[in-house]
Design a protein around this motif. Structure first.
Motif, PDB file in Angstrom:
ATOM      1  N   THR A 157       2.452  10.767  12.933  1.00  0.00           N
ATOM      2  CA  THR A 157       2.432   9.358  12.504  1.00  0.00           C
ATOM      3  C   THR A 157       2.111   9.246  11.010  1.00  0.00           C
ATOM      4  N   ILE A 158       1.261  10.145  10.507  1.00  0.00           N
ATOM      5  CA  ILE A 158       0.989  10.131   9.057  1.00  0.00           C
ATOM      6  C   ILE A 158       2.275  10.466   8.302  1.00  0.00           C
ATOM      7  N   ALA A 159       2.979  11.506   8.774  1.00  0.00           N
ATOM      8  CA  ALA A 159       4.204  11.931   8.100  1.00  0.00           C
ATOM      9  C   ALA A 159       5.239  10.806   8.077  1.00  0.00           C
ATOM     10  N   LEU A 160       5.400  10.161   9.214  1.00  0.00           N
ATOM     11  CA  LEU A 160       6.372   9.083   9.295  1.00  0.00           C
ATOM     12  C   LEU A 160       5.982   7.937   8.356  1.00  0.00           C
ATOM     13  N   GLY A 161       4.673   7.677   8.250  1.00  0.00           N
ATOM     14  CA  GLY A 161       4.192   6.642   7.332  1.00  0.00           C
ATOM     15  C   GLY A 161       4.568   6.969   5.896  1.00  0.00           C
ATOM     16  N   ILE A 162       4.403   8.249   5.528  1.00  0.00           N
ATOM     17  CA  ILE A 162       4.750   8.657   4.154  1.00  0.00           C
ATOM     18  C   ILE A 162       6.245   8.469   3.915  1.00  0.00           C
ATOM     19  N   ILE A 163       7.040   8.818   4.937  1.00  0.00           N
ATOM     20  CA  ILE A 163       8.490   8.638   4.794  1.00  0.00           C
ATOM     21  C   ILE A 163       8.831   7.160   4.595  1.00  0.00           C
ATOM     22  N   PHE A 164       8.209   6.297   5.398  1.00  0.00           N
ATOM     23  CA  PHE A 164       8.459   4.863   5.248  1.00  0.00           C
ATOM     24  C   PHE A 164       8.093   4.398   3.834  1.00  0.00           C
ATOM     25  N   ARG A 165       6.980   4.918   3.314  1.00  0.00           N
ATOM     26  CA  ARG A 165       6.554   4.480   1.981  1.00  0.00           C
ATOM     27  C   ARG A 165       7.556   4.944   0.918  1.00  0.00           C
ATOM     28  N   ASN A 166       8.031   6.199   1.069  1.00  0.00           N
ATOM     29  CA  ASN A 166       9.006   6.706   0.108  1.00  0.00           C
ATOM     30  C   ASN A 166      10.291   5.906   0.134  1.00  0.00           C
ATOM     31  N   VAL A 167      10.740   5.589   1.339  1.00  0.00           N
ATOM     32  CA  VAL A 167      11.954   4.779   1.458  1.00  0.00           C
ATOM     33  C   VAL A 167      11.744   3.433   0.774  1.00  0.00           C
ATOM     34  N   ALA A 168      10.568   2.830   1.023  1.00  0.00           N
ATOM     35  CA  ALA A 168      10.283   1.521   0.428  1.00  0.00           C
ATOM     36  C   ALA A 168      10.269   1.607  -1.097  1.00  0.00           C
ATOM     37  N   GLU A 169       9.706   2.694  -1.641  1.00  0.00           N
ATOM     38  CA  GLU A 169       9.667   2.860  -3.100  1.00  0.00           C
ATOM     39  C   GLU A 169      11.080   2.922  -3.673  1.00  0.00           C
ATOM     40  N   ASN A 170      11.966   3.563  -2.915  1.00  0.00           N
ATOM     41  CA  ASN A 170      13.338   3.669  -3.411  1.00  0.00           C
ATOM     42  C   ASN A 170      14.117   2.371  -3.259  1.00  0.00           C
ATOM     43  N   VAL A 171      13.818   1.632  -2.208  1.00  0.00           N
ATOM     44  CA  VAL A 171      14.538   0.377  -1.994  1.00  0.00           C
ATOM     45  C   VAL A 171      14.011  -0.720  -2.921  1.00  0.00           C
ATOM     46  N   TRP A 172      12.680  -0.834  -2.992  1.00  0.00           N
ATOM     47  CA  TRP A 172      12.083  -1.981  -3.692  1.00  0.00           C
ATOM     48  C   TRP A 172      11.404  -1.610  -5.012  1.00  0.00           C
ATOM     49  N   GLY A 173      11.381  -0.333  -5.359  1.00  0.00           N
ATOM     50  CA  GLY A 173      10.704   0.075  -6.576  1.00  0.00           C
ATOM     51  C   GLY A 173       9.213   0.281  -6.353  1.00  0.00           C
ATOM     52  N   ARG A 174       8.520   0.744  -7.404  1.00  0.00           N
ATOM     53  CA  ARG A 174       7.114   1.066  -7.262  1.00  0.00           C
ATOM     54  C   ARG A 174       6.197  -0.046  -7.769  1.00  0.00           C
ATOM     55  N   ASP A 175       6.780  -1.058  -8.386  1.00  0.00           N
ATOM     56  CA  ASP A 175       5.917  -2.079  -8.991  1.00  0.00           C
ATOM     57  C   ASP A 175       5.523  -3.156  -7.984  1.00  0.00           C
ATOM     58  N   ASP A 176       4.317  -3.679  -8.209  1.00  0.00           N
ATOM     59  CA  ASP A 176       3.883  -4.800  -7.394  1.00  0.00           C
ATOM     60  C   ASP A 176       4.561  -6.073  -7.882  1.00  0.00           C
ATOM     61  N   VAL A 177       4.933  -6.912  -6.943  1.00  0.00           N
ATOM     62  CA  VAL A 177       5.567  -8.186  -7.312  1.00  0.00           C
ATOM     63  C   VAL A 177       4.858  -9.322  -6.586  1.00  0.00           C
ATOM     64  N   PRO A 178       4.875 -10.549  -7.185  1.00  0.00           N
ATOM     65  CA  PRO A 178       4.234 -11.674  -6.510  1.00  0.00           C
ATOM     66  C   PRO A 178       5.071 -12.164  -5.329  1.00  0.00           C
ATOM     67  N   PHE A 179       4.385 -12.700  -4.337  1.00  0.00           N
ATOM     68  CA  PHE A 179       5.035 -13.213  -3.136  1.00  0.00           C
ATOM     69  C   PHE A 179       4.875 -14.725  -3.147  1.00  0.00           C
ATOM     70  N   PRO A 180       5.968 -15.489  -3.081  1.00  0.00           N
ATOM     71  CA  PRO A 180       5.823 -16.949  -3.169  1.00  0.00           C
ATOM     72  C   PRO A 180       4.996 -17.501  -2.008  1.00  0.00           C
ATOM     73  N   SER A 181       4.040 -18.368  -2.334  1.00  0.00           N
ATOM     74  CA  SER A 181       3.172 -18.897  -1.287  1.00  0.00           C
ATOM     75  C   SER A 181       3.836 -20.077  -0.586  1.00  0.00           C
TER      76      SER A 181
END
Ligand SMILES: Nc1ncnc2c1ncn2[C@@H]1O[C@H](COP(=O)(O)OP(=O)(O)O)[C@@H](O)[C@H]1O
Ligand SMILES: [Mg+2]
Lengths: 296, 240
Positions: A104-128
């Motif tokens: 489960t840790i490994a899969l979590g890391i994979i999900f995070r890597n995929v997210a970094e590639n899809v959405w980038g590494r920067d934090d962005v604001p979320f409209p309230s």
């Protein structure tokens, strides 16, 4: 303005988020004795898909916040089923006692890597979805979304409790949690119940993600620390007690906001971890937990 | 109704059953007796899918159910009231009984619905103590009441075959009598039963046929009256 009330209310909002994620840990632990250490990533995926639907980062907005939430919940559930199928089921099948931790840790890391590639590494604001001007309660300024977080968290936990008590399938989940072998004898497909609990666990994390996103920064790395702290909450409150998750979450949330103010924001993560160490030494089953009984 | 042939099973690398064969005809009560550790509970577990057999065959009403997971065996119509009762302590007596009828209530009706509320009433008539305690958490019941609940819960499946594992274990003598009284009543209603018991005397008194088990093997079988008269059985299990 009463600063302590302020800190307590903000701490409560944060604490309820921890409680919701901790609830997710509890749901899979109850049915299968396993935990998804990728809970934080499930939260992040919920927030990021939510942002893609309501924000402008993917050419949107496609849906408003309130319509986006159910879509994210569905996606979150599916993600949980993937985790169960890829990381947990194989480990349980070969009776590997600890295999699911690594997977489960490994899969979590994979999900995070995929997210970094899809959405980038920067934090962005979320409209309230709610007004961003604070309201005054008990002499404190609080964001409407912070209240929204508390209401949303309580609503989710209330609905889950109702499901468990009132519906046949909820009763089957509770039965599987208390005695998997006996539940099987009732005709309950306990493997399906375990898969369901993973779906539920990721659903709660994804929900926590879209709840907290408007009051924090949203990004591929947002889940790791939240997931870890919620894990501390699950241990503090006890892995078997929903009440414990709420109390543990509130304790940690309030401890963090007050430490951040009275000492230094640099130390705000310390009280929770100290609490965790104390609880582990003093009450290993958590404040509200029962000892897990070994059944074959 | 239930046919077991050459059944082998165990726990991990340890083999406990070394080829068990027995039959339970429709409408009959068959008892399986034997000393502690002989493998009686293991036999029931291997039949109901709580553990997987490594060899042999189990047929229920002619259908091969060998090695099916427990929920599929229940759907096929076999109810197992396991050793140690295994009721759901954090749920009400009523919820325990509803869970007993799970296969009849679920979408798709893996078992025919039949008259569920009628069966529910019948179960409470059979065990009046449970009626009074319907809304109580099952974990708050006394040992005897929990045993009644385990039996009532198994009956809620409306099973073709009922496996009972030591229903009298740990009960006061008056409750043991009550349990056997109920077993007799179920028998008169035509329920097919495989009864595992430590009280061989009482078990043979209610059963039509019996099997004696030792070290994972059937060592003796016969009609209940034959076994009651058998010198070996008398000395080893009937305490004469
Ligand atoms: N859960 C278990 N794990 C490992 N060994 C077991 C387990 N249950 C029973 N055994 C062993 O299997 C053998 C038969 O036990 P069991 O079927 O419970 O006997 P009986 O019901 O006739 O008293 C015993 O040697 C017992 O130690
Ligand atoms: Mg036994």
């Amino acid at each position: 303005m009463n600063i302590l009330t302020q800190l307590v209310l903000s701490g409560m909002a944060l604490g309820m988020i921890y409680a919701v994620i901790a609830f997710g840990y509890q749901s899979t632990f109850a049915t299968s004795g396993t935990l998804n250490f990728g809970q934080g990533e499930a939260l992040m995926l919920g927030a990021m898909t939510g942002l893609s639907l309501t924000g402008e980062i993917m050419g949107g907005p496609y849906l408003n916040y309130w319509l986006m939430v159910p879509v994210v919940l569905v996606i979150g559930s599916l993600q949980g089923l993937v985790v169960e199928f890829l990381a947990v089921r194989p480990a349980l099948r070969i009776h590997s006692e600890f295999g699911w931790i690594m997977s489960t840790i490994a899969l979590g890391i994979i999900f995070r890597n995929v997210a970094e590639n899809v959405w980038g590494r920067d934090d962005v604001p979320f409209p309230s979805p709610l007004p961003t001007t604070p309201v005054h309660i008990l002499g404190a300024n609080i964001l409407p979304m912070e209240l929204g977080v508390m209401v949303g968290a309580l609503l989710l936990m209330g609905l889950m409790e109702l499901f468990n008590r009132r519906t046949l399938y909820g009763k089957a989940v509770v039965a599987t949690s208390s005695d998997r072998g006996a539940a099987g004898l009732m005709g309950i497909d306990t493997r399906a119940v375990i898969a369901f609990s993973y779906a539920l666990s990721s659903l709660t994390a994804a929900f926590a993600g879209v709840l907290i996103a408007p009051i924090t920064l949203t990004g591929a790395s947002m889940g790791s620390v939240l997931g870890l702290k919620a894990f501390a909450v699950a241990i503090i409150g006890g892995l078997t007690s929903g009440m414990g998750a709420v109390v543990g979450g509130l304790i940690l949330g309030i401890a963090e906001t007050t430490t951040g103010f009275y000492f230094s924001t640099g130390y705000k993560d310390v009280p929770g971890l100290i609490l965790l160490l104390l609880i582990l030494a003093w009450k290993p089953n958590g404040l509200f937990g029962r000892a897990a009984v070994q059944k074959f | 109704m239930l046919e077991i042939e050459g059944l082998e099973a165990g726990y991990g690398p340890v083999r406990v059953l070394h080829g068990i064969s027995l039959k339970v005809p429709k409408g009959r009560v068959v008892t399986l007796i034997g000393a502690n550790g002989a493998g009686k509970s293991t036999t029931l577990r291997a039949v109901s899918g709580m553990i997987q057999p490594t060899a042999g065959q189990v047929r229920l009403a002619g259908k091969n159910i060998t090695g099916l997971p427990a929920h599929r065996v229940a759907q096929a119509g076999l109810a197992h009231s396991p050793e140690g009762r295994r009721i759901f302590p954090n749920q009400s007596v009523r919820d325990n009984l509803i869970l007993g009828a799970y296969t009849r209530l679920t979408f798709g009706h893996s078992r025919p619905r039949g008259d569920i509320s009628g069966d529910f009433e019948r179960a409470l008539d059979l065990f009046p103590r449970l009626r009074e305690r319907q809304y109580q958490l099952a974990g708050t019941l006394s040992g005897g009441e929990q045993q009644m609940l385990a039996m009532a819960r198994a009956l809620m499946l409306n099973p073709d075959v009922l496996l009972l594992d030591e229903p009298s274990l740990g009960l006061a003598p008056v409750l043991v009598e009550e349990v056997f009284h109920i077993i007799r009543r179920l028998k008169s209603e035509g329920i097919t039963m495989l009864l595992v018991e430590q009280f061989a005397h009482a078990a043979l008194a209610v059963a039509d046929y019996g099997f004696v088990m030792e070290n994972g093997r059937i060592v003796l079988e016969g009609s209940a009256t034959e076994l009651q008269r058998d010198e070996q059985v008398k000395s080893a299990y009937l305490g004469h």
